[in-house]
Design a protein around this motif. Structure first.
Motif, PDB file in Angstrom:
ATOM      1  N   LEU A   1      -7.054  54.306 -34.710  1.00  0.00           N
ATOM      2  CA  LEU A   1      -5.772  53.637 -34.862  1.00  0.00           C
ATOM      3  C   LEU A   1      -4.651  54.651 -35.012  1.00  0.00           C
ATOM      4  O   LEU A   1      -3.574  54.484 -34.424  1.00  0.00           O
ATOM      5  N   ALA A   2      -4.881  55.705 -35.786  1.00  0.00           N
ATOM      6  CA  ALA A   2      -3.848  56.724 -36.003  1.00  0.00           C
ATOM      7  C   ALA A   2      -3.421  57.353 -34.681  1.00  0.00           C
ATOM      8  O   ALA A   2      -2.224  57.543 -34.421  1.00  0.00           O
ATOM      9  N   THR A   3      -4.399  57.679 -33.835  1.00  0.00           N
ATOM     10  CA  THR A   3      -4.074  58.274 -32.530  1.00  0.00           C
ATOM     11  C   THR A   3      -3.292  57.292 -31.672  1.00  0.00           C
ATOM     12  O   THR A   3      -2.287  57.651 -31.039  1.00  0.00           O
ATOM     13  N   ALA A   4      -3.727  56.032 -31.655  1.00  0.00           N
ATOM     14  CA  ALA A   4      -3.059  55.027 -30.822  1.00  0.00           C
ATOM     15  C   ALA A   4      -1.640  54.762 -31.300  1.00  0.00           C
ATOM     16  O   ALA A   4      -0.700  54.686 -30.487  1.00  0.00           O
ATOM     17  N   VAL A   5      -1.452  54.624 -32.612  1.00  0.00           N
ATOM     18  CA  VAL A   5      -0.131  54.320 -33.164  1.00  0.00           C
ATOM     19  C   VAL A   5       0.840  55.461 -32.896  1.00  0.00           C
ATOM     20  O   VAL A   5       1.990  55.249 -32.477  1.00  0.00           O
ATOM     21  N   CYS A   6       0.396  56.684 -33.127  1.00  0.00           N
ATOM     22  CA  CYS A   6       1.284  57.833 -32.936  1.00  0.00           C
ATOM     23  C   CYS A   6       1.618  58.025 -31.463  1.00  0.00           C
ATOM     24  O   CYS A   6       2.772  58.295 -31.110  1.00  0.00           O
ATOM     25  N   THR A   7       0.627  57.876 -30.599  1.00  0.00           N
ATOM     26  CA  THR A   7       0.874  58.024 -29.159  1.00  0.00           C
ATOM     27  C   THR A   7       1.846  56.965 -28.661  1.00  0.00           C
ATOM     28  O   THR A   7       2.764  57.251 -27.871  1.00  0.00           O
ATOM     29  N   GLU A   8       1.681  55.710 -29.124  1.00  0.00           N
ATOM     30  CA  GLU A   8       2.571  54.637 -28.707  1.00  0.00           C
ATOM     31  C   GLU A   8       4.002  54.888 -29.186  1.00  0.00           C
ATOM     32  O   GLU A   8       4.971  54.671 -28.446  1.00  0.00           O
ATOM     33  N   LEU A   9       4.153  55.342 -30.429  1.00  0.00           N
ATOM     34  CA  LEU A   9       5.481  55.653 -30.946  1.00  0.00           C
ATOM     35  C   LEU A   9       6.158  56.717 -30.081  1.00  0.00           C
ATOM     36  O   LEU A   9       7.323  56.563 -29.676  1.00  0.00           O
ATOM     37  N   CYS A  10       5.427  57.784 -29.791  1.00  0.00           N
ATOM     38  CA  CYS A  10       6.011  58.867 -28.986  1.00  0.00           C
ATOM     39  C   CYS A  10       6.342  58.382 -27.574  1.00  0.00           C
ATOM     40  O   CYS A  10       7.393  58.736 -27.017  1.00  0.00           O
TER      41      CYS A  10
END
Length: 288
Positions: free
Chosen positions: A238-247
């Motif tokens: 989830l952390a990877t997905a959330v951060c990638t989506e934000l960027c």
């Protein structure tokens, strides 16, 4: 999607184990060819000497463009400018100029009687030396001590006018938070680059507590998602997905640079950068 310019923030090691972690972090992230890397001060200037040593060592051994944090806390003007001169003598010509957090046990900043009263005075003094590229902090959500967000924007404009070339924001969790702030800065006549500060979420409980201390809004949807992910053992995914989506959302809105707060833990930051199309430069491997 445009591949962004990237930069990384590290903090100075306070023991041998932390030193190895820092160098491992540098080796892991250096091949991504960051525009610069920065090294922080601890609260109240507690890591001043460690910061100076880490900056000098990184600059000498890594080949990276290193920016040193410099604050106004617990030092005279003379002492602060001496540290800046030491950076310049070591070949470091980039500084992130900040007021600095109060020492532990204190709720408010108190200037040293012979020190800089605020970040603007520090920026003016550094700019007068003509030795440094100066970056400053910015707050897309109201700083806990600010009267309003408009006051924050006005204060940032004063820092840019004092000689800063670029601003790096506090971290945030939703792209709209940064975009609204960017629009407010444009309306105020700020034309210097404003780089979003990105905090990959290594540990949700710690990140949530830190956010609340900083005045960063924690969206209910994000809290709920991480609560479920931690329960199911999917926090890293989830952390990877959330951060990638934000960027990705930021890049789609014309942002061309991202500054990652790495916490000296490179894996998540590296994975997000790869997802954004930042390709390692193999010539930069094993630089430290």
């Amino acid at each position: 999607m445009t591949v962004p310019h990237i930069s990384f923030e590290f903090f100075p090691p306070q023991n041998l184990e932390a030193s190895f972690r820092l160098w491992d972090t540098v080796q892991a992230l250096a091949p991504l060819n960051p525009k610069f890397v920065s090294v922080t001060y601890g609260a109240g200037g507690t890591t001043r000497d460690l910061t100076r040593d880490a900056v000098a060592t990184l600059h000498k051994s890594s080949g990276l463009n290193v920016a040193a944090h410099l604050t106004c806390v617990n030092a005279t003007r003379e002492e602060t400018l001496k540290i800046a001169d030491d950076f310049a003598a070591a070949g470091v010509n980039e500084i992130v100029a900040l007021r600095g957090d109060p020492p532990k046990g204190s709720d408010t900043f108190e200037a040293h009687p012979d020190g800089f009263a605020n970040s603007i005075e520090l920026i003016e003094a550094l700019a007068a030396t003509d030795k440094f590229t100066i970056r400053v902090g910015a707050y897309p959500e109201k700083h806990p001590e600010a009267a309003s967000l408009d006051a924050d924007v006005e204060w940032l404009k004063r820092k840019i006018d004092a000689g800063a070339a670029e601003a790096i924001t506090q971290f945030f969790f939703e792209a709209d938070t940064f975009l609204r702030f960017r629009d407010a800065c444009a309306r105020a006549g700020i034309d210097a680059p404003i780089v979003p500060g990105i905090l990959p979420i290594e540990n949700w409980k710690g990140t949530r507590n830190f956010a609340r201390r900083c005045g960063t809004d924690v969206p209910a949807w994000l809290d709920d998602a991480f609560t479920k992910a931690v329960r199911d053992g999917r926090e890293d995914l989830l952390a990877t997905a959330v951060c990638t989506e934000l960027c990705s959302e930021l890049l789609d809105e014309g942002v061309d640079a991202l500054h990652f707060y790495t916490l000296n833990r490179p894996e998540l930051t590296r994975d997000v950068c790869h997802a954004l199309g930042v390709v390692p430069d193999l010539r930069l491997e094993n630089v430290a």
